[in-house]
Design an enzyme around this catalytic site. Structure first.
Site, short mmCIF file in Angstrom:
data_model
loop_
_atom_site.label_atom_id
_atom_site.label_comp_id
_atom_site.label_asym_id
_atom_site.label_seq_id
_atom_site.Cartn_x
_atom_site.Cartn_y
_atom_site.Cartn_z
N LEU A 46 0.84 -1.21 0.00
CA LEU A 46 0.00 0.00 0.00
C LEU A 46 0.87 1.26 0.00
O LEU A 46 1.61 1.50 0.94
CB LEU A 46 -0.91 0.02 1.24
CG LEU A 46 -1.75 -1.25 1.46
CD1 LEU A 46 -2.64 -1.07 2.68
CD2 LEU A 46 -2.58 -1.56 0.23
N GLY B 279 -1.14 6.60 -0.15
CA GLY B 279 -1.46 7.68 0.78
C GLY B 279 -0.52 8.88 0.64
O GLY B 279 0.58 8.77 0.10
N ARG C 155 0.77 13.44 7.90
CA ARG C 155 1.45 13.70 9.17
C ARG C 155 2.96 13.94 9.01
O ARG C 155 3.63 14.38 9.93
CB ARG C 155 1.20 12.52 10.13
CG ARG C 155 -0.23 12.45 10.64
CD ARG C 155 -0.57 11.10 11.27
NE ARG C 155 -0.84 10.06 10.28
CZ ARG C 155 -1.19 8.81 10.57
NH1 ARG C 155 -1.30 8.43 11.82
NH2 ARG C 155 -1.43 7.93 9.60
N THR D 174 -7.38 2.07 3.72
CA THR D 174 -6.57 0.88 3.39
C THR D 174 -7.44 -0.26 2.80
O THR D 174 -6.97 -0.99 1.93
CB THR D 174 -5.83 0.36 4.65
OG1 THR D 174 -6.78 0.25 5.73
CG2 THR D 174 -4.72 1.31 5.07
N ASN E 36 -1.61 -3.65 15.93
CA ASN E 36 -1.67 -4.25 14.59
C ASN E 36 -0.52 -3.70 13.76
O ASN E 36 -0.32 -2.50 13.67
CB ASN E 36 -3.02 -3.87 13.96
CG ASN E 36 -3.08 -4.19 12.48
OD1 ASN E 36 -2.47 -5.16 12.02
ND2 ASN E 36 -3.83 -3.39 11.73
N ASN F 249 4.84 7.53 10.36
CA ASN F 249 3.80 8.50 10.00
C ASN F 249 4.28 9.94 10.15
O ASN F 249 3.62 10.86 9.69
CB ASN F 249 2.55 8.29 10.86
CG ASN F 249 1.96 6.90 10.65
OD1 ASN F 249 1.83 6.45 9.52
ND2 ASN F 249 1.65 6.22 11.73
#
Ligand code: UD1
Ligand code: CA
Length: 453
Positions: free
Chosen positions: A8, A11, A15, A76, A168, A225
């Site tokens: 992934l 994005g 941040r 996601t 997670n 992040n």
């Protein structure tokens, strides 16, 4: 069982407070995304989900990596559904599908292999990596209550859930059929109004499917992040990299001030002294002493060489090289065996033959020096006429005196000598003395006469 992986990377990374797409930020000289892909190099079938600044992200990928565009970044779960519903994915369907975020560069292939093997052994619908972590802030929490297993995002946690410190990782191994069947049942009923991939764990649990949870070391699943997390993870990875070199017999004087990119190689028996930066694809051979204060990028340093207080970029130093203190070896320098380039000397795009010396205050640019040439203090190649660069050719055993200017293009013959202070504009034959200098004049009694005035 066949395996594919979805990385992934669509994005924005809000941040990070940076214009660069998050997955292109680098740790140890390599983008976050490249670290993820490298950890998964054992899986042939790789898909990268791109979206925000997709051109930049796609350009960073190896040409064989498949990429799929997620036009709007709706979460996601939406990112994975975009892949699952693509023709490319259906045509190459595998039995298991890994999903990993593009922002966990410290991930270890061994952890992922363990996850795959657990899912296979138990024929589970899904497995995921978790970790117990001191400060779980920002991560999804793993809820395990009797029969219940699900993941709650930080922003959706109640006070009790927020205290849970099993997090997670965002790294999953799905049975592909389970994924296809359930991915479109995700909704956006959460604080962020996004399709959460994490909801699939609760869904699997409600269906009484088998779920595997593999706990791993927190350091290998830390996500990035923010700039502060980037620094934290880079620190962890740097320590691990240096530890691994130490295990192979490389000495480090001060790991705290040593920076080494992930693609650097160092042979056992080399010594790395304080405040040394080794970047790109630098290769250090055995018995070298590098540092203190060395900065070496994309260069090869041959066996038993020393580099003190110097900068070397895109160059090659053969064995027994002696560089510095305070030398600047610029791109395209090829230094032969036993070459010395000393204080305040600079080389660029030049070949310097075995045993030659440029010991101090010199510039060697666009030149070829044969073997055992002496290039004295203050001598320089005048390689640039304001428009073009020209070559200086210096044959074996030539002796270039101090403060000489060799105006290129010019050839200095074998074993010739150039007198100090000369500006050489014409070729010098072998074994000749090349000298260009006005006769010296001594004015007797000058100082006393001047005092009387
Ligand atoms: C996610 C997990 C969280 C977990 C954490 C681990 C969800 C909802 N949450 O949170 O449980 O603890 O990772 O690091 O999955 N991305 C897309 N398309 C999108 C949204 C995101 O490709 O529409 C990519 C991002 O570029 C990033 C990755 O997915 O590489 C993770 O997204 P991010 O926003 O960082 O998720 P977290 O909030 O960290
Ligand atoms: Ca993240």
């Amino acid at each position: 069982m066949s395996v594919s992986v979805v990385v992934l990377a669509a994005g924005k990374g809000t941040r990070m407070k940076s214009d660069l797409p998050k997955v292109l930020h680098k740790v140890l000289g390599k983008s976050l995304l490249a670290h993820s892909l490298d950890a998964l190099s054992f899986v042939n079938n790789q898909y990268v989900v791109v979206g925000h600044e997709s051109d930049k992200v796609v350009n960073s990928l190896p040409p064989t990596t498949k990429h799929i565009l997620q036009k709007d970044q709706l979460g996601t779960g939406h990112a994975v559904s975009t892949v699952i519903n693509s023709d490319l994915f259906i045509e190459n369907k595998s039995e298991l599908t890994l999903v990993i975020p593009g922002d966990v560069p410290a991930i270890d292939s061994k952890d992922i292999e363990l996850l795959i093997s657990e899912v296979k052994t138990k024929s589970s619908s899904v497995g995921f990596l978790t970790s117990i972590i001191k400060n779980p802030y920002g991560y999804g929490r793993v809820i395990r209550n009797n029969e219940e297993i699900r993941i709650v995002e930080e922003k959706d946690c109640n006070d009790e859930e927020r205290k849970i410190n099993e997090i997670n990782s965002g790294i999953y191994c799905f049975n592909t059929d389970f994924l296809i069947k359930n991915i479109d049942s995700l909704d956006t009923k959460n604080v962020q109004g996004e399709f959460y991939l994490t909801d699939l764990i609760g869904i699997a649990n409600n269906q009484k499917q088998d779920i595997v949870i593999v706990q791993v070391d927190e350091n290998s699943i830390k996500g990035i992040n923010s700039m502060s997390q980037l620094n934290e993870v880079e620190d962890i990875m740097q320590k691990k990299l240096i530890e691994n070199f130490m295990k192979k017999g490389v000495y480090f004087q001060d790991p705290a001030t040593t920076y080494i990119d992930s693609e650097v190689t160092i042979s056992s028996g080399a010594k790395i002294l304080a405040n040394t930066h080794l970047t790109g694809k630098t290769k250090i051979d055995e018995e070298c002493v590098i540092g203190p204060n060395a900065q070496i990028n994309d260069s090869k340093i041959g066996k038993n060489s020393t580099v003190v207080n110097s900068v070397i970029d895109q160059s090659t130093i053969k064995e027994n090289g002696n560089i510095g203190p305070f030398a600047h070896i610029r791109p395209g320098s090829e230094l032969g065996e036993g070459v010395k380039v000393g204080s305040f000397a600079e080389t660029k795009n030049s070949k310097i033959g075995k045993g030659s010396k440029v010991p101090h205050l010199a510039y060697v640019g666009d030149a070829e020096l044969g073997e055992n040439v002496n290039f004295s203090a203050g001598a320089i190649t005048v390689n640039y006429d304001g428009k073009e660069k020209h070559k200086t050719d210096i044959k074996d055993r030539a002796f270039i005196g101090s403060d000489v200017m060799l105006v290129a293009p010019v050839t200095i013959g074998e074993e010739s000598m150039i007198g100090a202070g000369s500006v050489i504009t014409k070729d010098v034959p072998s074994k000749a003395l090349g000298i260009e200098r006005n006769n010296q004049k001594n004015v007797e009694g000058y100082v006393d006469r001047k005092k009387k005035k």
